[in-house]
Design a protein around this motif. Structure first.
Motif, PDB file in Angstrom:
ATOM      1  N   ALA A 195      58.189  32.062  52.878  1.00 36.73           N
ATOM      2  CA  ALA A 195      57.567  33.119  52.046  1.00 36.73           C
ATOM      3  C   ALA A 195      56.053  33.084  52.332  1.00 36.73           C
ATOM      4  O   ALA A 195      55.439  32.201  52.919  1.00 36.73           O
ATOM      5  N   VAL A 196      55.403  34.444  52.007  1.00 37.51           N
ATOM      6  CA  VAL A 196      53.963  34.434  52.180  1.00 37.51           C
ATOM      7  C   VAL A 196      53.252  34.746  50.929  1.00 37.51           C
ATOM      8  O   VAL A 196      53.746  35.584  50.164  1.00 37.51           O
ATOM      9  N   CYS A 197      52.062  34.017  50.742  1.00 37.74           N
ATOM     10  CA  CYS A 197      51.345  34.490  49.569  1.00 37.74           C
ATOM     11  C   CYS A 197      49.821  34.621  50.082  1.00 37.74           C
ATOM     12  O   CYS A 197      49.073  33.832  50.941  1.00 37.74           O
ATOM     13  N   ILE A 198      49.418  35.754  49.514  1.00 39.70           N
ATOM     14  CA  ILE A 198      47.668  36.422  50.020  1.00 39.70           C
ATOM     15  C   ILE A 198      46.952  36.368  48.601  1.00 39.70           C
ATOM     16  O   ILE A 198      47.536  37.059  47.709  1.00 39.70           O
ATOM     17  N   SER A 199      46.013  35.404  48.478  1.00 40.62           N
ATOM     18  CA  SER A 199      45.156  35.820  47.269  1.00 40.62           C
ATOM     19  C   SER A 199      43.807  36.317  47.760  1.00 40.62           C
ATOM     20  O   SER A 199      42.975  35.718  48.340  1.00 40.62           O
ATOM     21  N   ASP A 200      43.727  37.773  47.822  1.00 43.90           N
ATOM     22  CA  ASP A 200      42.468  38.408  48.265  1.00 43.90           C
ATOM     23  C   ASP A 200      42.577  39.672  47.569  1.00 43.90           C
ATOM     24  O   ASP A 200      42.119  40.680  47.937  1.00 43.90           O
ATOM     25  N   ASN A 201      43.272  39.560  46.161  1.00 42.61           N
ATOM     26  CA  ASN A 201      42.898  41.007  45.443  1.00 42.61           C
ATOM     27  C   ASN A 201      42.413  40.639  44.196  1.00 42.61           C
ATOM     28  O   ASN A 201      42.120  39.423  44.026  1.00 42.61           O
ATOM     29  N   TYR A 202      42.563  41.453  43.103  1.00 43.07           N
ATOM     30  CA  TYR A 202      42.129  41.140  41.819  1.00 43.07           C
ATOM     31  C   TYR A 202      43.173  41.667  40.657  1.00 43.07           C
ATOM     32  O   TYR A 202      44.023  42.483  40.642  1.00 43.07           O
ATOM     33  N   TRP A 203      42.755  40.731  39.372  1.00 45.82           N
ATOM     34  CA  TRP A 203      43.309  41.254  38.260  1.00 45.82           C
ATOM     35  C   TRP A 203      43.198  42.822  37.958  1.00 45.82           C
ATOM     36  O   TRP A 203      42.095  43.184  38.371  1.00 45.82           O
ATOM     37  N   LEU A 204      44.218  43.488  37.218  1.00 45.03           N
ATOM     38  CA  LEU A 204      43.639  44.928  36.754  1.00 45.03           C
ATOM     39  C   LEU A 204      42.833  44.828  35.710  1.00 45.03           C
ATOM     40  O   LEU A 204      41.967  45.626  35.609  1.00 45.03           O
ATOM     41  N   GLY A 205      42.615  43.761  35.015  1.00 48.19           N
ATOM     42  CA  GLY A 205      41.609  43.718  33.908  1.00 48.19           C
ATOM     43  C   GLY A 205      40.873  42.321  34.044  1.00 48.19           C
ATOM     44  O   GLY A 205      40.606  41.662  35.096  1.00 48.19           O
TER      45      GLY A 205
END
Lengths: 477, 477
Positions: free
Chosen positions: B190-200
């Motif tokens: 599986a792949v995991c990308i951490s490069d976006n943001y919470w909605l709030g």
């Protein structure tokens, strides 16, 4: 033939080589008013004119205009005010021209050095300022010199007003014209400006009208800053969407202005006026040649010229604040400003036009039901000008054209504006004639600007002949 | 609670000071990929990451990508490929991040030095790259270190792919991903990308969808060169008039796309999908805060989020070739290029979208009866991506969020695109999870970019907990 013209004409021909030398010297001075580093050259050109005029016996004043607004490290170049002759028994004619030029670099695409007057085999004299407006300005000096050397009495008192900032908005000139209306210019009986062009290449014209211009901005703003179209596209009102909607309601593709009531302000065409258009030396081919395409709106010469000269037009110039570079950017601009202008004609008063524009745009924006904020305002306006082509100033010029070129001139208007025309008319209260020297192919403001030798030498004869005819033309004509 | 998590969590807390130091060292390297003069800093940052990973016991390779296309004097920074653990009995998780940053200058309006990590009293850690994307990248390193120091067995084999050109179009990455799909990445489950943001700002989210983007240009040309609106206004077809007409037909002020057939391509909303929106922690106030205005189109949170995430939108970005500067210029532009893009969603295929766009625009232009020439073309496209939020990769991450934050995550999409997501899915054939660390107020790409200490430290716990849950999550879940 009016007395005294033959020896004057002969002398102009005799002196043609030295007249071209005079133009060569003037072109060699890069008097570019828009470029700070050339300001000393603009002063040098003013001094050149002043010295030449003094050598010819004129009284000359280099009138300073102070510092340049917004560029206070620069002095504005002087207005050259000159008087040649002071005989109460003669008419006094005020002439205007400018001695500054547009920028020019060989690298822009010139075939020759732009500040080195180069005459080709067909007599085309290439050089920046050759036709705009050093050739016409020197034409008046040539006229004085030829009269002196031919021993012909000068027919009028000549007042000269030559400015050095025309290509940069005539900074400082308007105040001077209004201040001198009842002072230096008070004796003027008529005004002559040689700073426009023939409609074609063969037939001279006299110009009796100019359109005005009302320039408007519409700003539409929504979010506090530019938005990412991925994140916000679809959830917020976009100012650019609103703006293209409003702009699309202003004018149709056939050039019809869609602002209600605007066309009602336009003076009806008279039969007499209509009759002027048929004879004018112009064709649809001429239009297509200058467009570089066949994207004309109207099928005939007459309708084309009327659309250009005596009907209003509306052009959308662009959008400030939106993405305007090459490539792709996924921005939702937060605030956009659409720019458009309306070319105005008699009897459109600026305030009436603006009221119709504002009311209509506000109503169209309201119909959109957008939560964005819209503002519309007038950026600047300049009034149209129309003179009578039957005034003695024009009939005298017409006789001069017929004398020199053997053909009656076309009576033309221009679609653009020459604001100084109205300024002189208002300040002096006298008739203003636009008497062009150059032809439609001269490429003023562009690369390879030129003035044909014929236009310069015969044009010098024309300016001189005009002074003779205007000195004796009956006022009732 | 899954076994082994408490000692790991405790160690993360114990090491939080040194984790912040690690971020401080990384932020201090101005690895700005868009600026030539910072290219050595991008390499330095890659070396920093490689050294840290090696010190933690990972096998590391700095994969060169050759010269930068169009800037051949510059080497592309390497992709850092790392493997930590090689146990056939464990799952293998591939993680992606980037170590380059956006440009930043204190003069742009930063309250602190952008490359000097500054922690304020509320625990906000200001610095360029803190949240985008150095904090999340270092989070993975922190997870390894805390496991080692806590003596907790690492639950998976970890593959890292950290690039240095993300802020400049990920030059060279796509080829590498496709080439390594069956090589370096072949073991990935599986792949995991951490490069976006919470909605709030309070509630974590897992992101399972992104919109695509089709970017179009419409060029309209008429005359061979720009024209003076005084001389030609009213007698020639103006490209800008045609363009605002065509642009005004694309989307209405309420955001409805007016291209016939386009909405028919959109997958219908299912009841199950609808049910996801009500619980999402978001409000119209959140939207108005990020807009900086109340110019929202839809009245409710649900309709707003659906408009952003799962319906297409059309934005008009600007006009190339028209007058775009402040002030007033009376030009008729000879050729203008309108730019707009459509955010795409399932099941809009790019070719279908383009066909509808081209047919419609050609038909609308034909209706105008203009003699000008129109062209419309696709500048670029990127496909939408939607994953199943029920896949075990997501359910594992959901349990990790609940463990660390005590709340179930929002299941979100994003309106924008992250092209690398689809690349990894296609190259590996495995599920991709977007697991953000930062919050909506982090100001990535803007001045005063920050990452909250809570998001960084609890976020490190979340990444570790995710690896534990994903190591044992049943495949059928």
């Amino acid at each position: 033939m009016a007395p005294q013209l033959e020896p004057f004409f002969q002398k102009v021909d005799d002196l043609s080589g030295s007249f071209i030398d005079r133009l060569r010297k003037a072109v060699a001075i890069p008097s570019i008013s828009a470029q700070d580093e050339n300001r000393p050259d603009v002063f040098k050109m003013g001094q050149f004119l002043a010295s030449e005029l003094e050598a010819l016996g004129a009284e000359v004043e280099q009138r300073p205009l102070g510092k340049q607004p917004g560029k206070e490290h620069l002095d504005l170049p002087p207005v050259i005010l000159a008087r040649y002759g002071n005989d109460k028994n003669k008419r006094t004619i005020l002439v205007y021209g400018h001695y500054d030029v547009q920028p020019a670099l060989k690298e822009d695409g010139w075939a020759t050095e732009p500040f080195d007057l180069t005459v080709d085999a067909q007599g085309r004299m290439f050089g920046r300022g050759s036709t705009d407006d050093k050739g016409p300005v020197l034409g008046w000096l040539n006229v004085i010199e030829a009269h002196k050397k031919a021993g012909v009495e000068f027919p009028v008192n000549l007042l000269c007003c030559f400015e050095g900032m025309e290509e940069y908005g005539s900074e400082g000139l308007e105040d001077l014209i209004q201040a001198e209306g009842k002072k230096f210019f008070k004796d003027a009986d008529a005004v002559c400006i040689s700073d426009n062009y023939w409609l074609g290449t063969e037939k001279p014209c006299l110009t009796y009208g100019l359109r005005g211009c009302n320039y408007y901005s519409i700003s539409i703003s929504g979010p506090a800053q530019d938005l990412h179209s991925g994140v916000f596209g679809g959830s917020a009102h976009e100012p650019m969407t609103d703006l293209v909607n409003v702009l699309s309601k202003l004018v149709d593709v056939q050039g019809n202005i869609m602002i209600p009531g605007l066309m009602d302000l336009v003076a009806p065409v008279t039969e007499e006026e209509k009759s002027l258009y048929g004879d004018i030396s112009y064709s649809m081919e001429n239009l297509h040649e200058s467009l570089g395409s066949e994207t004309s709106i109207h099928p005939t010469k007459e309708r084309t010229l009327m659309a250009r000269w005596r009907y209003p037009s509306l052009s959308i110039h662009g959008v400030e604040g939106a993405y305007s570079a090459p490539g792709a950017k996924t921005v939702i601009p937060a605030k956009v400003i659409g720019k458009f202008s309306i070319r105005t004609v008699p009897n459109m008063e600026s305030e009436q036009v603006s009221k119709l524009v504002f009311d209509y745009i506000k109503a169209e924006f309201a119909k959109l039901n957008s939560k964005n904020t819209m503002n519309v305002w007038l950026q600047h306006d300049g009034k149209w000008w129309v003179s009578s082509p039957k005034h003695w100033n024009f009939t005298a010029a017409s006789k001069a054209v017929t004398q020199v070129f053997g053909v009656e001139p076309d009576m033309t208007r221009e679609g653009g504006s020459i604001p100084v025309t109205l300024s002189f008319e208002q300040a002096t209260g006298k008739n203003v004639l636009l008497l062009p020297m150059g032809s439609s192919t001269d490429a003023a403001h562009s690369v390879n600007e030129k003035l044909d030798k014929r236009n310069y030498i015969e044009g010098t004869k024309l300016l001189g002949a005009y002074l003779h005819y205007v000195s004796e033309e009956p006022i009732n004509a």
